[in-house]
Design an enzyme around this catalytic site. Sequence first.
Site, PDB file in Angstrom:
ATOM      1  N   ASP A  12       0.858  -1.186   0.000  1.00  0.00           N
ATOM      2  CA  ASP A  12       0.000   0.000   0.000  1.00  0.00           C
ATOM      3  C   ASP A  12       0.896   1.238   0.000  1.00  0.00           C
ATOM      4  O   ASP A  12       2.124   1.131   0.045  1.00  0.00           O
ATOM      5  CB  ASP A  12      -0.969  -0.041   1.182  1.00  0.00           C
ATOM      6  CG  ASP A  12      -0.244  -0.047   2.510  1.00  0.00           C
ATOM      7  OD1 ASP A  12       0.986   0.135   2.537  1.00  0.00           O
ATOM      8  OD2 ASP A  12      -0.903  -0.247   3.531  1.00  0.00           O
TER       9      ASP A  12
ATOM     10  N   ASP B 198      -7.929  -7.464   0.216  1.00  0.00           N
ATOM     11  CA  ASP B 198      -7.022  -7.794   1.316  1.00  0.00           C
ATOM     12  C   ASP B 198      -7.783  -7.529   2.592  1.00  0.00           C
ATOM     13  O   ASP B 198      -8.674  -6.676   2.607  1.00  0.00           O
ATOM     14  CB  ASP B 198      -5.767  -6.912   1.311  1.00  0.00           C
ATOM     15  CG  ASP B 198      -6.060  -5.528   1.861  1.00  0.00           C
ATOM     16  OD1 ASP B 198      -6.663  -4.721   1.125  1.00  0.00           O
ATOM     17  OD2 ASP B 198      -5.740  -5.256   3.035  1.00  0.00           O
TER      18      ASP B 198
ATOM     19  N   CYS C 120     -11.898 -28.945   5.997  1.00  0.00           N
ATOM     20  CA  CYS C 120     -10.710 -28.163   5.655  1.00  0.00           C
ATOM     21  C   CYS C 120      -9.485 -29.077   5.599  1.00  0.00           C
ATOM     22  O   CYS C 120      -9.328 -29.975   6.426  1.00  0.00           O
ATOM     23  CB  CYS C 120     -10.510 -27.071   6.699  1.00  0.00           C
ATOM     24  SG  CYS C 120      -9.044 -26.063   6.409  1.00  0.00           S
TER      25      CYS C 120
END
Lengths: 355, 355
Positions: free
Chosen positions: B61, B244, B282
């Site tokens: 960023d 994000d 998972c």
Amino acid sequence: MPVGTQATVKGLSQRDLHDDLHAPIILSNTYHLFLRPGHELIRKLGGLHNFMSWSGAILTDSGGYQVFSLSDLRKITDEGVTFQSHLNGDTHKFTPASTVDVQMALGSDIMMVLDECPEYPVSHEYARVSMQRTVSWAGEAMRHFHGLRGQWHEFPNPRQALFPIVQGSMFPDLRSECAEQLVELDADGYAIGGLSVGEPRPLSMEMVEATEPHLPRDRPRYAMGVGMPLELAEYVARGVDMMDCVLPSRNARNGWLFTSQGKVVIKNARYRDDAGPLDPNCGCYTCRNYSRAYLRHLFQAGEILFASLATRHNLARYLDIMGEIRQSILLAQFPQYLESQRRLAAIRDEDRNGE
Amino acid sequence: MPVGTQATVKGLSQRDLHDDLHAPIILSNTYHLFLRPGHELIRKLGGLHNFMSWSGAILTDSGGYQVFSLSDLRKITDEGVTFQSHLNGDTHKFTPASTVDVQMALGSDIMMVLDECPEYPVSHEYARVSMQRTVSWAGEAMRHFHGLRGQWHEFPNPRQALFPIVQGSMFPDLRSECAEQLVELDADGYAIGGLSVGEPRPLSMEMVEATEPHLPRDRPRYAMGVGMPLELAEYVARGVDMMDCVLPSRNARNGWLFTSQGKVVIKNARYRDDAGPLDPNCGCYTCRNYSRAYLRHLFQAGEILFASLATRHNLARYLDIMGEIRQSILLAQFPQYLESQRRLAAIRDEDRNGE
């Protein structure tokens, strides 16, 4: 043996510990597991190996040392020790029989008998009383354990060993006497406890020397709570087969790293732009993948990845040293190896301050 | 994109992130790296990829968001923003050109332009002034970046992209206007910023809807700082390609776990003796190897292994969801997938409180 106090070697997954480090055995603390999450819960979940997904061996201590060092308001009688939990103040009692029960619920591979670990220094008089209590407790623990033989299969691990612990503070006569009495129990192995309690290093070695001749040569001897990297060969030279120590993992978290070239205090500014590995002679995950500069950054930034990477390295270093020792023994070159370690100890300050 | 604020996704090694999670791209924060260890140090060490041993892609960023949310005494002018470090109070200045310089030193794959992220709510008047400043800064940043074209090869990564950021607070007209102006820069991709600043969720979605039609369809669109698991498909439905969020990693450390069956707050007593995996659907390292009971124990005991195992799972969950979304698009079944997520959102409280 890496130390996994609360059913975890801090920051390491079983993959790190087993697949990478090939640690054959770790130590876990009965006192901590008794208080949290509780031994009955761990028994219900199939024992400590299952609970923490660890396929290697586990040694549990008796909890005695932590009672003496961590808990509040402990009271020792010939029956056992009453103490308050350091977590919530609850009162509990450990007896020689009860700590066997707890460790049978945990299902470790090697259990330790309850012992009294006196502080340093104590008088010869107190040390004798305390040593006799430890001998008497060891007998009680062993009788209790064998008395349960018919029920062993009901516990998570039906093939547990139970080691007594030689005490006697820093008095060679008491150490010898204690060892002689404990050997009568015909145990699977023997520990030397009460070391690293603040005494000078030569005294620790002297106590091992006073104990060792009395212990059977065909049983493992375990020096509890030692030592610094260059001391490991010294203990082995005195007949010690097993050791545990929080130093590699605790020092790792504090940024104190053991390398083949001596200690690295990672916060030092000299590592700020050091693109090299922590230890160029080390094959651990950390040294294969990261630079000193990155490790220093993680440490300075308080990142938890630092603890994990540093612990992996320090444990690899300790296990590498033990591997070197084994190799030198197999090649009949242990005296030369020991001599090389002593030369290093004379020029390095690595062993002088680790905490 | 998992968030690796200080050149590390907290608690995860590159093996966890790359070999296990197959994360193709992560985000790192320019503000944090600028302050510590410093972008020039990272440049000297070969760039951020080298520094953190990360072979995947990295988006950085611009630092603007952190300046507005973390630093003290910030002062915004048309030139840039002056601020005091939250670490030591030192005064620094970020300009559109300087944040490009910093990110070129870091060598990320995708850089972001400096923007002003106004708090919520602000007046339409202030939002317009602020939006115009963001547009003007984006132009400056882009001109500066292209002006350096002849020197790109001197930086760690000569093939960087630079994305402008659409702002405009919660005003659809300003969002549209901002997007239209930014598109003239012909950038490699565009971000939608200023979301998740305290506004109600429907408003975030509305802002994306006001922006999206103006962004070119052949460039990636990146919604910054979003979202909860069941929102990801909502953003994709509105044309978003990249997101994000710190939620999966931060919530993991706080014991808040996202599973295919809804949230698991691991400290709850119901998991005390739960021998099952965190998420039976998972395949992450954590779910393959550890029980809920063990994870709860680690959390209760404050063990750092918890943070590492929990983060691995939550990131796996997010990446799995993105994989499901991609798969449903390839199979032309995205509308049905979105509908299924909306049905789940109506019955689960997973998304109502994550912090």
